[in-house]
Write a protein that holds these residues in place. Structure first.
Motif, PDB file in Angstrom:
ATOM      1  N   ARG A 130      82.661  16.685 -20.571  1.00 25.46           N
ATOM      2  CA  ARG A 130      82.403  17.870 -21.400  1.00 25.46           C
ATOM      3  C   ARG A 130      83.710  18.256 -22.086  1.00 25.46           C
ATOM      4  NH1 ARG A 130      79.627  22.926 -18.546  1.00 25.46           N
ATOM      5  NH2 ARG A 130      81.702  23.161 -17.591  1.00 25.46           N
ATOM      6  N   THR A 131      83.712  18.186 -23.411  1.00 22.38           N
ATOM      7  CA  THR A 131      84.945  18.444 -24.152  1.00 22.38           C
ATOM      8  C   THR A 131      84.768  19.592 -25.128  1.00 22.38           C
ATOM      9  OG1 THR A 131      84.335  16.830 -25.837  1.00 22.38           O
ATOM     10  CG2 THR A 131      85.697  16.038 -24.029  1.00 22.38           C
ATOM     11  N   HIS A 179      88.235  14.579 -27.264  1.00 23.49           N
ATOM     12  CA  HIS A 179      86.921  13.926 -27.271  1.00 23.49           C
ATOM     13  C   HIS A 179      87.033  12.514 -27.856  1.00 23.49           C
ATOM     14  CE1 HIS A 179      82.508  13.578 -27.780  1.00 23.49           C
ATOM     15  NE2 HIS A 179      82.836  12.913 -28.892  1.00 23.49           N
ATOM     16  N   GLU A 180      87.730  12.415 -28.992  1.00 22.12           N
ATOM     17  CA  GLU A 180      87.868  11.116 -29.651  1.00 22.12           C
ATOM     18  C   GLU A 180      88.740  10.165 -28.831  1.00 22.12           C
ATOM     19  OE1 GLU A 180      86.836   8.375 -32.458  1.00 22.12           O
ATOM     20  OE2 GLU A 180      86.033  10.395 -32.091  1.00 22.12           O
ATOM     21  N   ILE A 191      79.239  15.454 -23.578  1.00 19.88           N
ATOM     22  CA  ILE A 191      78.474  16.653 -23.944  1.00 19.88           C
ATOM     23  C   ILE A 191      79.449  17.694 -24.484  1.00 19.88           C
ATOM     24  CG2 ILE A 191      76.613  16.241 -22.276  1.00 19.88           C
ATOM     25  CD1 ILE A 191      77.916  18.283 -20.415  1.00 19.88           C
ATOM     26  N   PRO A 192      78.984  18.511 -25.422  1.00 20.91           N
ATOM     27  CA  PRO A 192      79.890  19.519 -26.006  1.00 20.91           C
ATOM     28  C   PRO A 192      80.167  20.644 -25.019  1.00 20.91           C
ATOM     29  CG  PRO A 192      77.915  19.184 -27.365  1.00 20.91           C
ATOM     30  CD  PRO A 192      77.658  18.530 -26.056  1.00 20.91           C
ATOM     31  N   GLU A 193      81.243  21.364 -25.288  1.00 25.45           N
ATOM     32  CA  GLU A 193      81.588  22.526 -24.468  1.00 25.45           C
ATOM     33  C   GLU A 193      80.460  23.558 -24.581  1.00 25.45           C
ATOM     34  OE1 GLU A 193      85.693  24.856 -23.567  1.00 25.45           O
ATOM     35  OE2 GLU A 193      85.063  24.803 -25.652  1.00 25.45           O
ATOM     36  N   GLY A 204      91.958  19.502 -22.172  1.00 24.73           N
ATOM     37  CA  GLY A 204      90.946  19.434 -23.230  1.00 24.73           C
ATOM     38  C   GLY A 204      89.576  18.981 -22.787  1.00 24.73           C
ATOM     39  N   ALA A 205      89.358  18.741 -21.486  1.00 22.84           N
ATOM     40  CA  ALA A 205      88.047  18.243 -21.054  1.00 22.84           C
ATOM     41  C   ALA A 205      87.830  18.490 -19.559  1.00 22.84           C
ATOM     42  CB  ALA A 205      87.918  16.747 -21.351  1.00 22.84           C
ATOM     43  N   GLU A 206      86.518  18.443 -19.179  1.00 22.38           N
ATOM     44  CA  GLU A 206      86.142  18.491 -17.769  1.00 22.38           C
ATOM     45  C   GLU A 206      85.208  17.311 -17.527  1.00 22.38           C
ATOM     46  OE1 GLU A 206      84.569  21.707 -14.418  1.00 22.38           O
ATOM     47  OE2 GLU A 206      84.353  22.177 -16.549  1.00 22.38           O
ATOM     48  N   ILE A 207      85.468  16.594 -16.427  1.00 20.39           N
ATOM     49  CA  ILE A 207      84.680  15.396 -16.128  1.00 20.39           C
ATOM     50  C   ILE A 207      83.880  15.642 -14.850  1.00 20.39           C
ATOM     51  CG2 ILE A 207      84.765  12.928 -15.599  1.00 20.39           C
ATOM     52  CD1 ILE A 207      87.427  12.815 -17.132  1.00 20.39           C
ATOM     53  N   PHE A 208      82.565  15.394 -14.958  1.00 20.19           N
ATOM     54  CA  PHE A 208      81.668  15.602 -13.823  1.00 20.19           C
ATOM     55  C   PHE A 208      81.196  14.245 -13.296  1.00 20.19           C
ATOM     56  CE2 PHE A 208      81.318  19.246 -16.624  1.00 20.19           C
ATOM     57  CZ  PHE A 208      81.428  20.320 -15.760  1.00 20.19           C
ATOM     58  N   ILE A 209      81.115  14.148 -11.983  1.00 20.01           N
ATOM     59  CA  ILE A 209      80.580  12.941 -11.343  1.00 20.01           C
ATOM     60  C   ILE A 209      79.390  13.369 -10.479  1.00 20.01           C
ATOM     61  CG2 ILE A 209      81.058  10.977  -9.822  1.00 20.01           C
ATOM     62  CD1 ILE A 209      82.710  10.913 -12.388  1.00 20.01           C
TER      63      ILE A 209
END
Length: 882
Positions: A756-757, A763-764, A785-787, A802-807
């Protein structure tokens, strides 16, 4: 050499002798005079000819070799001049031991035959440490090897002695000296080591000769009472002012001696009254000179009482002490005896307690020589690294005493003085005189003593280069650049080299003095036979190789500070050597059909730009640290880069292209792998010369040896503005790896990632390099997915810039089993928290327990609470409804 030739396992024994022989045969160590270039010169601190390589030698010579190899690669004409010291006391002791086994003494042989035996011993055993230094990898110019008793240095020693004598700076006289009864020679002040000992303080009554009572003095050495010539008190001491000028009767002797006043006397020590024995105490000697007291010597050179000791003649000094104490008690002179802890001087060679005694010796007048040696350091023409040692050096020289240079030995530079047996004239000469310069008589006898070993080694920076002749080597390589030495011989050697150089060369002997510390064990203790904590460097070399020993000595090393060494440290360095070997072997196995060339900067990927940028930074940092003689920091920088950034990150990322279908990406990656490996091998070479040579020779290369290849230079075109973006990808990989570890995700299972960025650039960046994250973090697929979008259910997350990563955990772990495991952990932690809180609420525990124990319990409570919060957060996530 073909890539396929490289063995699967690194074997130092098959490599080290081969390459050292190769370097020697090709004369890569040999210094060349190149007038248009500035030289870099180091003279080796000459080890004793009796010596074996110990960890102190290994550290000192490793640092010198690192600096020499580094400067050689930078294109400097380098001279590392080796040699050994004749070590008068130590060498005589070795040969005397040999003779003792044959039932002989040196006097049985006579001087000439004894010296023949010493030279024979030197020829047989004297090169042991030289061969051991070669095993260490020392790249000395062995063609210029010197020995302090070789013909050239002997000539220099005579020249210096004669010039100083003619200038009035060398004289002969009766003076108090430190005498070793075991080695049977004088010792300079700095050859006397001091240690705290438990002893006795004896209070002795000295009766006034007019029968008006007595004065009590305190002494630790009753045996020297026999040589007393006065009792001294401080003129400011009201207790004794009325006694000054009276006389007392010396107990057991009956000699009448005066009570004198001298400000040296410490009013707080003992009774405030002290016995004065000018013949056996350096401070008493000075007092004796001030007051014109007679000097009585009561011991001989073996520490036995002489004829001046009367009925105690022939007794050992300690045997005499017991006898005198008993007689003092019997005759009522002993007032009392107390326990005392005080400092005792010992011979640095044999640990015998030194006996101060007056003797006719040769001395160097130090004050005129010390002044220029102080000034040259104050002006910064000689700089100590670290700078704090400057103050120690200057303080010693400002308070220096005249230097006793004669030693009662046969092995060494014999004093060039002859005594006329007809008229008593003393002749000091460069050549052996045929007749007396005063009376013309031919009955001349040379002084039997030799010079202090440090006298010849004080000339080392210029005598080894050919002085007193104006040789080409002396003109080009002097002054030397840096002296690498331990702080324990600043006074023995460094100061003496500086004042001799200022006197005879009229300029400093070196620009820098790089000070090393001592090598201690893992617990910080000094290594010793009694503790059994010593480590033989040759054993480390035999087991793991010279590179391992060298690198272990470098890491954690800071100028002037002691270092800790252990087998565990050696094993860590061995592991690093294996890492270098395995990583290099991997790179070479992937370089088939590859031709080296310049990397094409416009075709580099982010990971390529990042690794070249990091290599560039490390090159600059290592260079800067070596220029400041901080070899430990330089070694750490290369270690961290090679192990972490190159091996753990870049090589792993490179596999994506190497095993992919894109041929251009594959060739580009090979080029970067080769470029980084080849350059980092050159950075590593000064520290680990053997393994780097072996690998470099298997790589495509120019030149005959890595040791004469060019040192890597910082490149402005390898400064990439976006190289720092790699950190975002690395943080993402670390974050996902941490989640997998915390949730016990099996290594075989690949995870899905949801990114999620809210930042377009991030993102890029993540999207373009998602294959790196997939490969390194074991991710099967990634959705972006967008913020603002909701997080997926039952998912662990990590936050990066700049981002959050979910597992999402579903399908990765058995949710029910994981919840059960976490609930049990929660329950166990709650019990631990209850127990520790109960202890911390117990007033008896808080009152009686040591402060550090209470603090440990408080820290334990904090740690348990932190762990509980994390487990509760995971349970909440895994049990929440999707």
């Amino acid at each position: 050499m073909a890539f396929s030739d490289i063995p699967s396992v690194y074997d130092p024994k098959s490599v080290e002798n081969k390459w050292y022989k190769f370097w020697e045969e090709n004369e890569f160590f040999r210094a060349k005079i190149e007038p248009e270039k500035e030289p870099f010169t180091i003279v080796i601190p000459p080890p004793n000819v009796t010596g074996n390589l110990h960890l102190g030698h290994a550290l000192n010579n490793t640092i010198q070799d690192i600096l020499i190899r580094y400067k050689r690669m930078r294109g400097y004409p380098t001279l590392w001049l080796p040699g050994t010291d004749h070590a008068g006391i130590a060498t005589e002791a070795k040969v005397k031991e040999q003779l003792a086994e044959e039932g002989l003494s040196k006097y049985d042989l006579g001087r000439e035959k004894f010296l023949e035996r010493v030279w024979a011993w030197k020829e047989k055993y004297g090169n042991t440490i030289v061969n051991q230094l070669k095993k260490l990898g020392a790249s000395c110019d062995w063609s210029r090897f010197r020995f302090t008793l070789d013909e050239g240095l002997s000539r220099a020693v005579r020249e210096v002695f004669v010039r100083l004598y003619e200038k009035g700076l060398i004289y002969r006289g009766d003076y108090i000296v430190n005498w070793c009864p075991t080695c049977k020679t004088t010792l300079s002040d700095i050859e006397v080591e001091h240690e705290e000992r438990q002893d006795k303080l004896y209070y002795v009554k000295y009766p006034f000769s007019d029968g008006s009572g007595h004065i009590t003095v305190a002494t630790t050495r009753p045996e020297t009472i026999l040589g007393d010539t006065a009792v001294a008190v401080n003129p400011a001491d009201e207790r004794y002012r009325a006694y000054i000028g009276k006389t007392v009767i010396l107990p057991l002797v009956g000699r009448e001696i005066p009570v004198i006043a001298d400000e040296y006397v410490d009013m707080q020590f003992g009774t405030g009254a002290v016995k004065i024995t000018p013949g056996h105490d350096p401070n008493d000697f000075e007092i004796g000179l001030r007051h014109g007291l007679p000097i009585i010597k009561v011991m001989d050179e073996e520490g036995r009482m002489n004829e001046s000791a009367g009925k105690f003649k022939g007794q050992d000094r300690y045997e005499c002490r017991k006898a005198i104490v008993e007689e003092l008690k019997e005759k009522g002179f002993m007032a009392k005896i107390e326990d005392l802890t005080h400092s005792v001087g010992k011979c640095y060679r044999c640990d015998t307690v030194v006996e101060p005694m007056v003797s006719k010796q040769w001395f160097v007048r130090m004050k005129p020589l010390a002044e220029p040696a102080i000034e040259v350091v104050k002006q910064g023409r000689v700089q100590f690294v670290p700078e704090r040692f400057t103050k120690i050096y200057i303080n010693w020289l400002e308070n220096i005493h005249d230097w006793c240079i004669s030693r009662q030995l046969w092995w060494g530079h014999r004093i060039p003085a002859w005594y006329c047996q007809d008229c008593g004239e003393t002749i000091v000469s460069r050549e052996t005189p045929a007749k007396c310069t005063k009376c013309g008589g031919t009955s001349l006898e040379q002084d039997p003593d030799v010079l202090d070993t440090w006298f010849s080694s004080a000339l080392w920076p210029f005598s080894t280069l050919g002085w007193p002749d104006e040789t080409e080597d002396l003109k080009y390589f002097y002054p030397t650049t840096v002296l690498v030495t331990g702080y324990d011989i600043i006074f023995f050697w460094v100061a003496r080299m500086i004042f001799m150089a200022m006197e005879f060369m009229k300029r400093e002997p070196f620009k820098y003095v790089a000070i090393t510390g001592l090598v201690r064990d893992a617990q910080g203790r000094k290594m010793s036979k009694s503790l059994g904590n010593g480590i033989d460097p040759l054993e480390v070399i035999e087991k793991y190789g010279a590179d391992t020993l060298r690198f272990a000595l470098c890491t954690g090393n800071t100028p002037g500070n002691d270092i800790r060494f252990s087998w565990e440290k050696a094993e860590h360095s061995r592991n690093f050597a294996n890492k270098i070997w395995n990583a290099s072997r991997f790179v070479m196995m992937n370089l088939e059909d590859f031709t080296p060339g310049e990397v094409e900067i416009d075709k580099l990927s982010l990971k390529d730009r990042w690794i070249l940028s990091r290599l560039n930074d490390v090159t600059r940092e290592v260079t800067e640290f070596l220029e400041r003689f901080e070899v430990g920091m330089a070694a750490q920088k290369v270690y961290d880069f090679f192990w972490s950034e190159f091996c753990d990150w870049y090589i792993e990322m490179a596999k994506i292209d190497l095993y992919g279908e894109d041929e251009s990406a594959k060739m580009r990656t090979k080029q970067v792998l080769y470029t980084v490996l080849e350059r980092v091998l050159r950075l590593l070479h000064p520290f680990m010369p053997f393994i780097t040579e072996e690998i470099w020779q298997h790589l495509p290369h120019e030149g005959r040896s890595i040791m004469v290849s060019a040192w890597p230079e910082y490149r402005a075109d390898w400064r990439f503005e976006d190289a720092g973006d790699m950190q975002i990808l690395m943080d993402a990989v670390r974050g996902i790896r941490n989640i997998r570890a915390e949730m016990n995700v099996p290594p075989s299972k690949k995870a899905k990632a949801v990114v999620r960025t809210g930042d377009a650039k991030t993102h890029e960046l993540l999207r373009q390099n998602i294959e790196i994250i997939k490969a390194l973090a074991k991710v099967s697929e990634a959705d972006f997915i967008p913020e603002g979008n909701p997080a997926p259910g039952k998912a662990m997350s990590c936050v990066i810039r700049g981002a959050e990563i979910f597992i999402p955990m579903e399908g990765l772990v058995d949710l029910e089993a994981e919840v059960a495991r976490l609930q049990k952990e929660k329950s166990d932690l709650e019990k631990e928290i209850t127990a520790v809180r109960k202890k911390l609420s117990n007033h008896n525990f808080l009152a009686k327990a040591p402060k550090d124990v209470v603090e440990k319990e408080k820290q334990k409570e904090k740690d348990y609470i932190d762990m509980l919060k994390r487990i509760e957060a995971r349970l909440q996530l895994l049990t929440a409804k999707s």
